[in-house]
Motif scaffolding. Sequence first.
Motif, mmCIF file in Angstrom:
data_model
loop_
_atom_site.group_PDB
_atom_site.id
_atom_site.type_symbol
_atom_site.label_atom_id
_atom_site.label_comp_id
_atom_site.label_asym_id
_atom_site.label_seq_id
_atom_site.Cartn_x
_atom_site.Cartn_y
_atom_site.Cartn_z
ATOM 1 N N MET A 1 99.110 -45.952 60.744
ATOM 2 C CA MET A 1 100.064 -47.065 60.727
ATOM 3 C C MET A 1 99.557 -48.229 61.576
ATOM 4 S SD MET A 1 103.687 -45.037 61.046
ATOM 5 C CE MET A 1 104.405 -44.196 59.626
ATOM 6 N N LYS A 2 98.980 -47.905 62.709
ATOM 7 C CA LYS A 2 98.412 -48.946 63.581
ATOM 8 C C LYS A 2 97.238 -49.631 62.887
ATOM 9 C CE LYS A 2 97.629 -51.018 67.633
ATOM 10 N NZ LYS A 2 96.353 -51.704 67.424
ATOM 11 N N GLU A 3 96.449 -48.872 62.159
ATOM 12 C CA GLU A 3 95.317 -49.440 61.427
ATOM 13 C C GLU A 3 95.797 -50.416 60.358
ATOM 14 O OE1 GLU A 3 92.766 -46.366 59.930
ATOM 15 O OE2 GLU A 3 92.955 -45.168 61.765
ATOM 16 N N VAL A 4 96.917 -50.092 59.721
ATOM 17 C CA VAL A 4 97.472 -50.991 58.706
ATOM 18 C C VAL A 4 97.904 -52.309 59.348
ATOM 19 C CG1 VAL A 4 99.341 -51.343 57.043
ATOM 20 C CG2 VAL A 4 98.263 -49.092 57.245
ATOM 21 N N ILE A 5 98.616 -52.213 60.467
ATOM 22 C CA ILE A 5 99.076 -53.424 61.153
ATOM 23 C C ILE A 5 97.890 -54.251 61.640
ATOM 24 C CG2 ILE A 5 100.325 -54.268 63.193
ATOM 25 C CD1 ILE A 5 102.246 -51.895 62.804
ATOM 26 N N ASP A 6 96.861 -53.592 62.147
ATOM 27 C CA ASP A 6 95.651 -54.300 62.583
ATOM 28 C C ASP A 6 95.004 -55.041 61.409
ATOM 29 O OD1 ASP A 6 95.995 -53.396 65.141
ATOM 30 O OD2 ASP A 6 94.506 -51.784 65.005
ATOM 31 N N PHE B 1 106.758 -45.027 69.643
ATOM 32 C CA PHE B 1 105.505 -45.166 68.903
ATOM 33 C C PHE B 1 105.527 -46.444 68.070
ATOM 34 C CE2 PHE B 1 103.091 -44.482 64.950
ATOM 35 C CZ PHE B 1 101.830 -44.240 65.479
ATOM 36 N N ALA B 2 106.652 -46.724 67.448
ATOM 37 C CA ALA B 2 106.769 -47.926 66.625
ATOM 38 C C ALA B 2 106.499 -49.185 67.455
ATOM 39 C CB ALA B 2 108.162 -47.998 66.000
ATOM 40 N N ASP C 1 108.059 -53.447 63.694
ATOM 41 C CA ASP C 1 109.300 -54.130 64.050
ATOM 42 C C ASP C 1 110.471 -53.167 64.207
ATOM 43 O OD1 ASP C 1 108.420 -56.994 63.886
ATOM 44 O OD2 ASP C 1 107.925 -56.358 61.850
ATOM 45 N N TYR C 2 110.501 -52.145 63.345
ATOM 46 C CA TYR C 2 111.632 -51.219 63.383
ATOM 47 C C TYR C 2 111.185 -49.793 63.089
ATOM 48 C CZ TYR C 2 114.471 -55.461 62.980
ATOM 49 O OH TYR C 2 115.031 -56.693 63.192
#
Length: 217
Positions: free
Chosen positions: A155-160, A184-185, A191-192
């Motif tokens: 998920m962090k990779e997607v946001i990056d 974690f979020a 955002d949520y």
Amino acid sequence: MVFQDIIIAIAAGEAEKSLELTKRALAQGFSAESVLEKGLIAGMDRVAEKFRDQRVMVPEVLMASRAMHAGLSLVEPCLKSSERKTTGKIVMGTVAGDLHDIGLSLVKMMVMTSGAQIINLGVDVTPKKFASVVRKEKPHILMMSALLTTTMTVMKEVIDELELLGIRKNLIVIVGGAPVDSGFAKKIGADYYFEDAFEVRNFIEENLYKMITQKSR
């Protein structure tokens, strides 16, 4: 009441009975939205509550999911054909390395009644795929799910990736799944975080129109 019968059929994992009862409910004149919410969703929620309390196991949840999808196969075309104003666009998917879609299916069912256009990318979605679709479709919301602790970091990779391409701004990112929590979020820049599909639906119904208005300014 036919809705109660649908709930019982889904909780018992009886796909054929769920299909038959859904057909009966529609024939009796109940709207697709009411059959979805009061029958199919209510039935799956009963199973979800038992699963959270460890009163049922994964195989039983899968059987209930199949029963729910049997009824959904009749309801979904009615929802699509009904004249509901589209109130926004949502992209959703389970992150790369994760093949679980029960939670994703539930969320999709929940938000369908909001009138939003839903683009479901399914399971095992890579960061580049998420980013590519976001860039092309320009959704208001991106929802990501992970059921494994080994995949939640994707998920962090997607946001990056979104930030790298300059398409993170004005996009609401929502994350969920068994190993995910609000801490974690926040840590990964989402955002949520919502614990279940009901919370997601309530948020969408209360906030999506507001997001669209703000984004169009």
